[in-house]
Design a protein around this motif. Structure first.
Motif, PDB file in Angstrom:
ATOM      1  N   GLY A 192       0.812  -1.213   0.000  1.00 32.13           N
ATOM      2  CA  GLY A 192       0.000   0.000   0.000  1.00 32.13           C
ATOM      3  C   GLY A 192       0.840   1.256   0.000  1.00 32.13           C
ATOM      4  N   TYR A 215       2.310   1.777  -3.427  1.00 27.37           N
ATOM      5  CA  TYR A 215       1.274   2.255  -4.343  1.00 27.37           C
ATOM      6  C   TYR A 215       1.014   3.745  -4.132  1.00 27.37           C
ATOM      7  CZ  TYR A 215      -3.196   2.453  -6.827  1.00 27.37           C
ATOM      8  OH  TYR A 215      -4.218   2.777  -7.691  1.00 27.37           O
ATOM      9  N   LEU A 216       0.992   4.184  -2.882  1.00 26.56           N
ATOM     10  CA  LEU A 216       0.763   5.606  -2.610  1.00 26.56           C
ATOM     11  C   LEU A 216       1.907   6.460  -3.130  1.00 26.56           C
ATOM     12  CD1 LEU A 216      -0.710   5.463   1.022  1.00 26.56           C
ATOM     13  CD2 LEU A 216      -1.915   6.103  -1.070  1.00 26.56           C
ATOM     14  N   HIS A 272       1.492   6.926  -6.717  1.00 24.75           N
ATOM     15  CA  HIS A 272       0.290   7.700  -7.057  1.00 24.75           C
ATOM     16  C   HIS A 272       0.202   8.897  -6.109  1.00 24.75           C
ATOM     17  CE1 HIS A 272      -0.510   3.741  -8.777  1.00 24.75           C
ATOM     18  NE2 HIS A 272      -1.386   4.321  -9.605  1.00 24.75           N
ATOM     19  N   LEU A 296      -3.069  10.821  -4.754  1.00 29.02           N
ATOM     20  CA  LEU A 296      -3.881  10.378  -3.616  1.00 29.02           C
ATOM     21  C   LEU A 296      -3.438  11.080  -2.338  1.00 29.02           C
ATOM     22  CD1 LEU A 296      -4.109   6.537  -4.360  1.00 29.02           C
ATOM     23  CD2 LEU A 296      -5.845   8.301  -4.778  1.00 29.02           C
ATOM     24  N   ILE A 297      -2.125  11.218  -2.182  1.00 28.18           N
ATOM     25  CA  ILE A 297      -1.604  11.913  -1.001  1.00 28.18           C
ATOM     26  C   ILE A 297      -1.960  13.396  -1.066  1.00 28.18           C
ATOM     27  CG2 ILE A 297       0.484  12.470   0.298  1.00 28.18           C
ATOM     28  CD1 ILE A 297       1.757   9.936  -0.801  1.00 28.18           C
ATOM     29  N   TRP A 339      -5.584  13.936  -0.163  1.00 26.87           N
ATOM     30  CA  TRP A 339      -5.777  13.807   1.296  1.00 26.87           C
ATOM     31  C   TRP A 339      -5.293  15.057   2.023  1.00 26.87           C
ATOM     32  CZ3 TRP A 339      -1.630  12.931   4.937  1.00 26.87           C
ATOM     33  CH2 TRP A 339      -2.073  12.718   6.249  1.00 26.87           C
ATOM     34  N   VAL A 387      -2.167   3.733   5.010  1.00 27.51           N
ATOM     35  CA  VAL A 387      -2.628   2.984   3.843  1.00 27.51           C
ATOM     36  C   VAL A 387      -4.148   2.871   3.839  1.00 27.51           C
ATOM     37  CG1 VAL A 387      -2.639   0.692   2.801  1.00 27.51           C
ATOM     38  CG2 VAL A 387      -0.479   1.705   3.534  1.00 27.51           C
ATOM     39  N   LEU A 414      -6.050   6.359   3.206  1.00 27.33           N
ATOM     40  CA  LEU A 414      -5.929   6.937   1.867  1.00 27.33           C
ATOM     41  C   LEU A 414      -6.455   6.032   0.762  1.00 27.33           C
ATOM     42  CD1 LEU A 414      -4.051   8.816   3.551  1.00 27.33           C
ATOM     43  CD2 LEU A 414      -2.605   8.991   1.514  1.00 27.33           C
ATOM     44  N   LEU A 415      -6.548   4.719   1.011  1.00 25.96           N
ATOM     45  CA  LEU A 415      -6.921   3.805  -0.066  1.00 25.96           C
ATOM     46  C   LEU A 415      -8.345   3.281   0.033  1.00 25.96           C
ATOM     47  CD1 LEU A 415      -3.706   1.613  -0.579  1.00 25.96           C
ATOM     48  CD2 LEU A 415      -4.450   3.628  -1.855  1.00 25.96           C
ATOM     49  N   ASP A 417      -9.986   5.253  -5.257  1.00 24.40           N
ATOM     50  CA  ASP A 417      -9.858   5.791  -6.609  1.00 24.40           C
ATOM     51  C   ASP A 417     -10.618   4.958  -7.636  1.00 24.40           C
ATOM     52  OD1 ASP A 417      -8.316   3.541  -6.562  1.00 24.40           O
ATOM     53  OD2 ASP A 417      -6.462   4.501  -7.215  1.00 24.40           O
TER      54      ASP A 417
END
Length: 692
Positions: free
Chosen positions: A223, A226-227, A230, A233-234, A237, A328, A331-332, A360
């Motif tokens: 996770g 992945y963040l 990407h 996504l951060i 947030w 993780v 955010l996911l 997402d």
């Protein structure tokens, strides 16, 4: 009394009247890494539900709120317990240190109060862990498993409705039935450990913890990667946090400055503090740590050192996992999946492991191709096992901690272990708590936090007081402000949790009432035991005079309180009132009280010859009657039994009854006679008790 006509040389050897000092059978020692895994069963298992609890309480502020928990773990609770490890190497933790700092009945009462909160902490840990494990089972994607659970639930509800009422039948939900089944499995594990398979249980804990942490490392690590790949996504947030929109649809927090967010995270600490759970078990498990090579049980430096290693390693590992898993998950995972009935409710990391849909819109299988049905099933199995073992470990810790403390109070628990009473008692309590909270993790977290925080707060306070006293004794004027700040934070946090969730306090009060009642009844029932585990002489001269006392013909023992009447006056009055001849040897017994709240006593005797009479000064006494009876019985070994001459007691009947029930004492002459009668079955060998 008729004396035996049998010559002393032909009589049987003298009896040993002294009691054996109580001792507990400690578990076999293991390497500190193995014990770290055993402790980690309780500590690391909180990852299974703490992530969801954090999101429910803090929303998108979960990561910074978790930073507060990590900070309090590493810079608050951890230093406190590192200090306690050196002050209680036998596993009594802060409770034993409190008894050392506060002497007498006040200290004993405070210890019993804390035991009530410790029982609450350990019991709720068991019920909450099994409830969290049940959530993973009932949300598993295996259709056969879910159909089997549905059939069992329906059959149980129909059976209960037939023999009870439909309202009671509604209690037996899928969550409740699976929780009860897993609770039975946890007790089965405990029964295996109780039968002596401690090393095997530790080996199982090592395997379960290693597998569980490995799977979590895969989920959390994937996770985080992945963040990082990407960053949008951060950024999304952070933008919502900056705008104050962190309450999952609630009103934005204004103003949303850094100071406001920091204050909010501090205020959220009582709601997300369950991540601190587990450090108390580190101290309780100290007797299981082997220590340094070649060290004996009395050489505890290696055990303390390795216990501190366990604490540091466990705290660092847990902090990294907790912070990473919250980041993780926050955010996911979509917000709606954390709501009641959502797939991530109570099992956020398991949701990702099963390949659930992310915020997402993508499937979690994009995070890691392993994620899916098989990997999720493996993750669920490891989670259920570690949660069931967590319940086992805390019960084992409680059954280890309670006897160590309560034996000193005169509460003998060996028969409880032998008859399985403790097993049945914990089973009944856990069953009641499970029904009380409807097997809900969210409903139990307040009671769990109450017991845990009271123990941590007590640890912080006694550490503060002990460090302050040590500094004063060494001549230093430095005040331990760091420990004072930690103690103040935990005091405020504990009060906040108790006010918001009074159920934890109510359960603790029930345990406290039971423990206090048991302590009073136990001391009353065991009041006729001698309670004396040893007689030591202050010097060689005392030993020689003691041997000389054995050669006296019919000595008269006279209990005497110094300061009330001079020995010469009392001797003259005694010879006159009791019609004793001048050649009768008088032996005065002067007792110096120690801590009367203790149950067992090890007496220190100084024997003197003053004013033509013998004087026995006794120190380390917790009960006058028991000390006098022990000395009289020991003096009767190998010679004619002495006579004990008392005056009339000044205690009234009601005062005597209360003293007997509460403290196991009462009218001293009557008590001495009863102790001697029970300790010596042969009437010809009993010292005489004369009141006049």
């Amino acid at each position: 009394m008729t004396l035996s006509s049998t010559p002393l040389a032909t009589q049987p050897p003298p009896r040993d009247y002294l009691a054996a000092e109580p001792a507990l059978k400690l578990p076999p020692a293991s390497h500190w890494l193995r014990v770290a895994c055993l402790i980690g069963v309780d500590y690391f298992s909180t990852l299974a539900y703490q992530v969801s609890i954090t999101f429910t309480a803090a929303g998108l502020l979960g990561p910074p709120a978790t930073l507060v928990v990590v900070g309090m773990t590493l810079f608050g609770a951890l230093p406190v317990y590192l200090y306690l490890a050196g002050r209680s190497p036998n596993g009594q933790s802060s409770i034993a240190l409190l008894e050392h700092l506060v002497r007498g009945w006040l200290g004993k009462t405070l210890v019993l109060l804390l035991l009530g909160f410790a029982a609450t902490d350990f019991v709720i840990t068991k019920t909450l862990s099994t409830a969290a494990a049940a959530q993973h089972v009932i949300h598993d994607e295996n259709p056969r498993l879910q159909q089997a659970i549905d059939r069992c639930t329906l059959a149980t509800q129909q059976w209960v409705a037939t023999y009870a009422t439909p309202g009671i039948a509604a209690v037996f939900t899928r969550q409740m039935l699976v929780t009860l089944a897993l609770g039975g499995l946890s007790f089965l594990f405990w029964a295996i450990i109780r039968r002596g398979f401690n090393r095997k249980a530790t080996a199982y804990a090592v395997v379960v913890v290693v597998v569980y942490l490995t799977l979590n490392a895969v989920v959390v690590g994937s996770g985080l990667v992945y963040l990082l790949s990407h960053p949008q996504l951060i950024e999304q947030w952070l933008a919502r946090i900056a705008a104050g929109d962190w309450q999952m649809g609630g009103a934005p927090l204004t103003p949303a400055g850094a100071g406001t967010l920091l204050a909010t995270c501090l205020l959220l600490f009582p709601k997300v503090c369950l991540g601190l759970s587990g450090l108390e078990m580190s101290v309780v498990a100290m007797p299981e740590i082997k220590g340094g090579r070649g060290e004996t049980a009395g050489q505890l430096a290696g055990r303390v050192r390795d216990t501190r290693r366990v604490m540091v390693v466990a705290a660092l590992v847990m902090s990294l996992y907790l912070l990473g898993s919250v980041v993780v998950s926050t955010l996911l995972i979509p917000v709606e999946q954390f709501a009641a009935g959502g797939q991530a409710a109570g099992r956020a990391l398991a949701y990702l492991a099963h390949g659930g849909q992310m915020a997402d819109g993508q499937a979690a299988s994009l995070v890691n191709s392993w994620f899916g049905g098989r990997f999720g099933a493996l993750y669920d199995i490891s989670t259920v096992l570690i949660l069931c073992l967590a319940g086992t470990s805390v019960i084992t810790g409680l059954t280890t901690l309670l006897p160590q403390i309560l034996l000193k109070f005169g509460m003998q628990l060996h028969w409880v272990h032998a008859w399985g009473v403790l097993f049945a008692l914990f089973a009944a309590v856990n069953l009641g708590v499970t029904f009380m909270f409807h097997a809900s993790v969210d409903d139990q977290r307040g009671a769990y936090a109450t017991g845990m925080l009271v123990l941590i707060t007590n640890a912080a306070l006694v550490t503060l007081v002990d460090r302050y006293r040590a500094a004063r004794q060494s001549g230093s004027r430095r005040f331990p402000w760091g420990y004072a700040l930690v103690a103040a934070i935990f005091v405020v946090t504990t009060l906040d949790v108790i006010i918001d969730h009074p159920s934890g306090l109510a359960i603790s009060l029930c345990f406290i009432v039971v423990i206090l009642a048991m302590s009073i009844v136990s001391r009353a029932v065991r009041s006729n035991e001698l309670r004396t585990v040893g007689l030591d002489f202050a010097d060689a001269a005392s030993r020689q005079l003691w041997e000389q006392l054995h050669t006296l013909e019919l000595p008269v023992l006279v209990p005497h309180r110094p300061g009330r009447q001079a020995r010469a006056e009392k001797a003259a009055a005694l010879r006159s009132e009791h019609q004793l001849a001048d050649e009768v040897n008088l032996v005065f017994i002067e007792v110096q009280m120690a801590d009367p709240s203790d149950f067992y006593q090890k007496l220190s005797m100084q024997v003197l010859r003053e004013d033509h009479v013998f004087v026995i000064r006794i120190g380390g006494c917790v009960s006058v009657a028991h000390a006098v009876a022990a000395v009289a019985l020991e003096l009767s070994k190998g010679c004619r039994p002495p006579a004990l001459h008392f005056g009339w007691s000044e205690m009234g009947p009601l005062e005597q009854a209360w003293s007997f029930l509460a403290f196991g004492e009462g009218n001293v002459p009557t008590k001495v006679r009863e102790l001697i009668r029970r300790a010596e079955p042969d009437p010809c060998r009993r010292p005489r008790v004369i009141v006049g």
